[in-house]
Scaffold this motif. Sequence first.
Motif, short mmCIF file in Angstrom:
data_model
loop_
_atom_site.label_atom_id
_atom_site.label_comp_id
_atom_site.label_asym_id
_atom_site.label_seq_id
_atom_site.Cartn_x
_atom_site.Cartn_y
_atom_site.Cartn_z
N GLY A 117 0.81 -1.21 0.00
CA GLY A 117 0.00 0.00 0.00
C GLY A 117 0.84 1.26 0.00
N LEU A 118 1.94 1.24 0.75
CA LEU A 118 2.83 2.40 0.78
C LEU A 118 3.41 2.65 -0.61
CD1 LEU A 118 4.34 4.59 2.36
CD2 LEU A 118 6.08 2.87 2.92
N LYS A 119 3.82 1.59 -1.27
CA LYS A 119 4.37 1.73 -2.61
C LYS A 119 3.33 2.31 -3.57
CE LYS A 119 6.80 -0.79 -6.28
NZ LYS A 119 5.97 -0.20 -7.35
N ARG A 120 2.09 1.83 -3.44
CA ARG A 120 1.02 2.35 -4.30
C ARG A 120 0.77 3.83 -4.01
NH1 ARG A 120 -4.82 -0.56 -5.16
NH2 ARG A 120 -3.44 -2.09 -6.15
N ALA A 121 0.78 4.21 -2.73
CA ALA A 121 0.56 5.62 -2.38
C ALA A 121 1.66 6.50 -2.95
CB ALA A 121 0.48 5.77 -0.85
N ILE A 122 2.90 6.02 -2.89
CA ILE A 122 4.02 6.79 -3.44
C ILE A 122 3.90 6.91 -4.95
CG2 ILE A 122 6.52 6.76 -3.80
CD1 ILE A 122 6.77 5.48 -1.01
N ASP A 123 3.52 5.82 -5.61
CA ASP A 123 3.38 5.85 -7.06
C ASP A 123 2.28 6.80 -7.51
OD1 ASP A 123 5.41 4.02 -7.30
OD2 ASP A 123 4.08 2.28 -7.55
N LYS A 124 1.19 6.89 -6.73
CA LYS A 124 0.03 7.69 -7.14
C LYS A 124 0.14 9.15 -6.69
CE LYS A 124 -4.13 6.22 -7.12
NZ LYS A 124 -5.45 5.68 -6.72
N LYS A 125 0.59 9.38 -5.45
CA LYS A 125 0.54 10.73 -4.89
C LYS A 125 1.89 11.25 -4.42
CE LYS A 125 -4.32 10.65 -3.61
NZ LYS A 125 -5.34 10.98 -2.57
N ASP A 126 2.85 10.38 -4.25
CA ASP A 126 4.19 10.74 -3.81
C ASP A 126 4.17 11.69 -2.62
OD1 ASP A 126 6.94 10.70 -3.80
OD2 ASP A 126 7.16 12.28 -5.32
N PRO A 127 3.56 11.30 -1.49
CA PRO A 127 3.51 12.19 -0.32
C PRO A 127 4.91 12.51 0.18
CG PRO A 127 2.12 10.24 -0.03
CD PRO A 127 2.96 9.99 -1.22
N ALA A 128 5.12 13.76 0.57
CA ALA A 128 6.46 14.21 0.96
C ALA A 128 7.00 13.45 2.18
CB ALA A 128 6.43 15.71 1.25
N ALA A 129 6.11 13.01 3.07
CA ALA A 129 6.55 12.33 4.29
C ALA A 129 6.34 10.82 4.23
CB ALA A 129 5.83 12.91 5.50
N ALA A 130 6.19 10.27 3.05
CA ALA A 130 5.92 8.83 2.93
C ALA A 130 7.01 7.99 3.58
CB ALA A 130 5.77 8.45 1.46
N HIS A 131 8.26 8.45 3.52
CA HIS A 131 9.36 7.68 4.09
C HIS A 131 9.28 7.56 5.61
CE1 HIS A 131 10.55 11.88 4.45
NE2 HIS A 131 11.43 11.51 5.35
N ARG A 132 8.45 8.39 6.24
CA ARG A 132 8.31 8.34 7.70
C ARG A 132 7.25 7.34 8.15
NH1 ARG A 132 10.04 12.93 10.92
NH2 ARG A 132 11.30 14.35 9.65
N VAL A 133 6.39 6.90 7.25
CA VAL A 133 5.26 6.05 7.64
C VAL A 133 5.73 4.62 7.87
CG1 VAL A 133 2.99 5.18 6.96
CG2 VAL A 133 3.68 7.52 6.33
N ARG A 134 5.27 4.02 8.96
CA ARG A 134 5.59 2.63 9.27
C ARG A 134 4.35 1.93 9.81
NH1 ARG A 134 7.40 5.72 13.53
NH2 ARG A 134 7.04 4.93 15.66
N PHE A 135 4.43 0.62 9.88
CA PHE A 135 3.35 -0.23 10.39
C PHE A 135 3.84 -0.86 11.67
CE2 PHE A 135 1.35 -4.50 10.50
CZ PHE A 135 0.01 -4.15 10.44
N ASP A 136 3.10 -0.65 12.77
CA ASP A 136 3.59 -1.16 14.05
C ASP A 136 2.43 -1.34 15.01
OD1 ASP A 136 5.42 -2.06 15.88
OD2 ASP A 136 6.57 -0.20 16.00
#
Length: 207
Positions: A117-136
């Motif tokens: 899902g993170l990869k899809r979000a980056i491909d579609k919208k490229d959020p500036a803080a995507a690299h900070r998001v984690r699953f925990d």
Amino acid sequence: MQNYDVKKDLRSLFTAKKDFEVIDVPAMNFLMADGEGSPNTSQLYKDVVQALYATSYAVRALAIDQLGRKHTVGPLEGLWWSDDLSAFTTSRDEDSWRWRLMIVQPEWITGELFEEGLKRAIDKKDPAAAHRVRFDAFHEGRSVQVLHIGRYDEEAPTIARMHDEYMPEHDLRPRGTHHEIYLSDARRTDPARLRTILRQPVEPTDA
């Protein structure tokens, strides 16, 4: 396809009374990201919110396609801390605030589905803080909570009463960080009618 809504299915965790109460919060999985600074002026805060929602909706779409399970994206939540509690109660020094923003995930969302899902979000919208998001996972346990109705910057007296009055009177002390659950959409709600759960993990004073 039946829709799962965490606010309805786990109602006791996403409702609160106007009076202080003690609840037990189980471990749950979240998308989360950390940052610091004022939520009113920090670009990082806005970027993290955008990244969390973009990823959450991408994960939701994948769950529908791959698992045949549909869910409502949960509310935004925040853990807040500072070196001095007065930064939240009296001085309101927002620039010193540190935070972890979170969106709860259903139990069937896995780390693998999150990564996709993170990869899809980056491909579609490229959020500036995507690299900070984690699953925990996050396990809060025994906590004091109360419902705050009104502006976010009017929470301080309630937070102070929670720490200075309710906890000592019930032989409790804080454990972990201040937690807020935003039940209202701030973009569409009169600030005077915003509904926010204020929660603080606790332990007995003799623990």
